[in-house]
Design a protein around this motif. Structure first.
Motif, short mmCIF file in Angstrom:
data_model
loop_
_atom_site.label_atom_id
_atom_site.label_comp_id
_atom_site.label_asym_id
_atom_site.label_seq_id
_atom_site.Cartn_x
_atom_site.Cartn_y
_atom_site.Cartn_z
N GLU A 141 66.21 -65.85 -77.38
CA GLU A 141 65.44 -65.30 -76.26
C GLU A 141 65.51 -63.79 -76.36
O GLU A 141 66.60 -63.22 -76.44
N LYS A 142 64.36 -63.15 -76.35
CA LYS A 142 64.30 -61.71 -76.55
C LYS A 142 64.96 -60.95 -75.39
O LYS A 142 64.98 -61.41 -74.26
N PRO A 143 65.51 -59.75 -75.71
CA PRO A 143 65.99 -58.87 -74.63
C PRO A 143 64.87 -58.57 -73.65
O PRO A 143 63.71 -58.42 -74.05
N ARG A 144 65.24 -58.42 -72.37
CA ARG A 144 64.22 -58.36 -71.32
C ARG A 144 64.09 -57.00 -70.66
O ARG A 144 63.15 -56.77 -69.89
N GLU A 164 69.38 -54.48 -72.16
CA GLU A 164 69.55 -55.58 -73.11
C GLU A 164 69.04 -55.20 -74.50
O GLU A 164 69.64 -55.59 -75.52
N ILE A 165 67.95 -54.44 -74.57
CA ILE A 165 67.43 -53.99 -75.87
C ILE A 165 68.45 -53.11 -76.58
O ILE A 165 68.72 -53.26 -77.77
N THR A 166 69.07 -52.18 -75.84
CA THR A 166 70.06 -51.28 -76.44
C THR A 166 71.29 -52.05 -76.88
O THR A 166 71.83 -51.81 -77.97
N LEU A 167 71.75 -52.97 -76.05
CA LEU A 167 72.91 -53.79 -76.43
C LEU A 167 72.61 -54.63 -77.66
O LEU A 167 73.45 -54.73 -78.57
N ALA A 168 71.43 -55.22 -77.71
CA ALA A 168 71.06 -56.03 -78.87
C ALA A 168 71.03 -55.18 -80.14
O ALA A 168 71.46 -55.63 -81.21
N GLN A 218 68.94 -60.16 -85.97
CA GLN A 218 68.49 -60.14 -84.58
C GLN A 218 69.48 -60.95 -83.74
O GLN A 218 70.19 -61.81 -84.24
N VAL A 219 69.52 -60.64 -82.45
CA VAL A 219 70.34 -61.41 -81.52
C VAL A 219 69.52 -61.66 -80.26
O VAL A 219 68.67 -60.85 -79.89
N GLY A 220 69.78 -62.79 -79.64
CA GLY A 220 69.15 -63.11 -78.37
C GLY A 220 70.09 -62.81 -77.22
O GLY A 220 71.29 -62.62 -77.41
N VAL A 221 69.54 -62.81 -76.03
CA VAL A 221 70.34 -62.39 -74.87
C VAL A 221 71.43 -63.39 -74.52
O VAL A 221 72.39 -63.05 -73.82
N HIS A 222 71.32 -64.64 -75.01
CA HIS A 222 72.33 -65.63 -74.68
C HIS A 222 73.27 -65.93 -75.85
O HIS A 222 74.07 -66.86 -75.78
N ASP A 223 73.16 -65.16 -76.92
CA ASP A 223 74.10 -65.29 -78.03
C ASP A 223 75.46 -64.74 -77.59
O ASP A 223 75.54 -63.69 -76.95
N ALA A 229 73.37 -60.77 -72.22
CA ALA A 229 72.95 -60.80 -70.82
C ALA A 229 74.11 -60.50 -69.89
O ALA A 229 73.97 -59.74 -68.91
N GLU A 230 75.28 -61.08 -70.17
CA GLU A 230 76.43 -60.89 -69.28
C GLU A 230 76.96 -59.46 -69.38
O GLU A 230 77.32 -58.85 -68.36
#
Length: 572
Positions: free
Chosen positions: A215-218, A222-226, A237-242, A282-283
């Motif tokens: 799931e893409k950063p929103r 979240e984009i910066t963290l990813a 790539q990483v998703g927000v729930h990884d 996300a967390e």
């Protein structure tokens, strides 16, 4: 009376070198050497290891072959003269892992050539391959280590559709997480040698990606963290729930992520938060947005909330000071009771590390009483944490408080024969360098004499430089944070060496890791200290793996009956 005997020996020693009677449930016992045969269990430098510790088995004596026909290079590699343990003898290198028992017998612990060490864990690649080939639809599995990750290459059976995430989940039922390949690739064919054997050197480069549902950063956070994750972890790539650990993270990479978050947003996130319950993009983004207020805390860490009327279980940090090791155990403990852990204060705050177990216990009791003013107290810990629990219990008992239970999880008693020899700061710094590299699956061996010659800050900076050179730390690693880790490590080392308590009228439930190779006796030395009831329960796993899946769940089951005592309301 009938008996079964096991005889062992490679062809290079003209077949048999040892013999022994096979006993039930005693491991792979290969007995004692035959006449005119000498056995040596050695470390990688060719020095003898202490009895009960594993090493490589070398064989000497009259049974040795001259060498390999027309293969002088291989003969020179396998038949060696001049090793430190036996400088005058010609020995054959078996490639087998073994250890001596306390009664002079030899136990076999598998091959070394198909064994790897990754992030501090020894892994038999063939064991992982066997589990993968038992997954429905898998015909053949080949497992290798690439870029500090476990990679599996699979062939499908009868055109079955294999989904990497499902294969990993199925393997995770039988394997602990550190043995589940982080990358699974399905191939049409495997590269072969001229002899039709799998050519591991020609396996394709792994494609690194997350197994979680993407799931893409929103938002911008979240984009910066990813982005930080992809740079630190080396994933595409990483998703927000990884979860951080699911895509290759470990404790030292968590240090880098914490530093990056602090530099970007001026928000401090303790490492234990990332290693525990809040380890997804996300967390972490939610914590960053809140300014980090959720993470403000002292050394007392809540691993699980509980019912208000239930007394908490207190777990003390093992050697090194962190408490993330208890997360998996906590998940499987009976519901209802809160589970709190105490980490070494020096982990978060410079200059607060204690250098004696007695002082630690006194300080930790103050923290306990802020949560639970009066007993009975439920105490426990893994490794050094069990030793701390013993001292805490003794001090509480001296104050007139009751102890509900003490749980020691593969904790070796603080008796003279279990305490390491005294070591100066340079020796402990050398140990710290060694252990610093373990989470990254690397080896960092810096002799204490080399560090002693440098002295002070120069010795510490040398370790940081060497760790960065092999990829354990980033070039711009947070020196202050790593220094706090070392201060806590040093303090624990000093405390462990100097703590030799008197026996006490206390009860102890000791969970002993049944698969631990080092032999510290059937009660790990506690019979010398416990004057009350000493209950020993064997649980699966070795000293390290007992705290991680799947063994942590088994340890939790062993603890569960002792957590069913009365609640505070029942006693009023």
């Amino acid at each position: 009376m009938a008996s079964l005997r096991n005889v062992y020996g490679p062809t290079e020693t003209t077949i048999w070198s040892t013999a022994g009677v096979v006993e039930p449930a005693s491991g792979i016992d290969i007995g004692v050497p035959l006449d005119n045969t000498q056995l040596y269990v050695l470390d990688p430098q060719g020095r003898s290891v202490e009895p009960s510790f594993p090493g490589e088995l070398w064989i000497g004596g009259e049974g040795l072959a001259v060498g390999y026909w027309d293969r002088p290079e291989l003969t020179e590699e396998r038949f060696v003269t001049g090793l430190p343990a036996a400088p005058e003898r010609r020995l054959y290198r078996t490639g087998d892992r073994a250890r001596w028992t306390s009664d002079g017998r030899l136990l076999h612990h598998g091959r070394l050539d198909n064994q790897v060490k990754l992030r501090g864990y020894r892994i038999e690649l063939s064991e992982v391959e066997t589990v993968l080939e038992a997954v429905e639809g898998v015909s053949t599995a080949v497992v290798v280590v690439r870029d500090d990750r476990l990679v599996a290459y699979l062939l499908a059976e009868n055109d079955a559709e294999l989904k990497p995430s499902e294969v990993r989940s199925a393997a995770g039922v039988s394997l602990p997480p550190y043995m589940v390949p982080g990358i699974v690739m399905v191939l049409d064919e495997l590269p072969l040698t001229a002899n039709k054997k799998i050519d591991r050197n020609r396996l394709p480069e792994p494609v690194v990606s997350s197994d979680a549902g993407f799931e893409k950063p929103r938002d911008a956070t979240e984009i910066t963290l990813a982005r930080m994750w992809t740079e630190i972890l080396g994933v595409s790539q990483v998703g927000v729930h990884d979860h951080f650990f699911d895509v290759g993270g470990h404790s030292l990479l968590a240090v880098r992520l914490s530093s990056a978050i602090s530099a970007e947003w001026d928000v401090e996130i303790p490492i234990s938060v990332m290693l525990g319950r809040q380890g997804t993009v996300a967390e972490l983004a939610a914590i960053v947005r809140s300014g980090g207020q959720e993470t403000a805390r002292g050394p007392l860490v809540t691993l699980r909330e509980g019912e208000p009327e239930q007394r908490p279980v207190f777990l003390f940090h093992p050697f090194g000071g962190t408490v993330f090791c208890y997360v998996e155990l906590t998940r499987h403990l009976p519901p209802g009771r809160p589970v709190l852990a105490i980490e070494a204060p020096g982990i978060q705050n410079e200059g607060e590390a204690e250098i004696s177990v007695e002082a630690m216990a006194t300080r930790y009791i103050d923290l306990l009483k802020e949560v639970q003013p009066n007993g009975p107290y439920a105490l426990g810990g893994w490794c050094f944490g069990g030793v701390i629990a013993y001292e805490v219990a003794g001090q509480l008992r001296a104050e007139g408080e009751e102890i509900e239970f003490i749980i020691g999880i593969d904790s070796r008693a603080p008796v003279e024969e279990n305490i390491p020899e005294s070591a100066d700061d340079s020796t402990i710094l050398s140990w710290f360098a060694r252990d610093l590299a373990v989470p990254a699956g690397k080896t960092l061996d810096i002799p204490a004499d080399e560090l002693r010659a440098l002295g002070g800050d120069a010795a510490f900076d040398h370790i940081l430089h060497e760790a960065a050179a092999i990829g354990v730390l980033a070039e711009d690693a947070d020196r202050a944070q790593i220094l706090r880790y070392f201060e806590a490590y040093l303090a624990n080392g000093i405390a462990l060496q100097t703590y030799l308590p008197e026996p006490a009228e206390l009860d102890l439930v000791l969970l002993r890791a049944a698969d631990e190779e080092a032999d510290y006796g059937p009660k790990l030395g506690w019979e010398a200290l416990i004057k009350g009831e000493l209950q020993v329960i064997d649980v699966s796993g070795d000293h390290n793996s007992v705290m991680y899946p799947p063994y942590a769940e088994l340890a939790a089951r062993a603890i569960a009956p002792h957590m069913e005592g009365p609640t505070d309301d029942d006693e009023n």
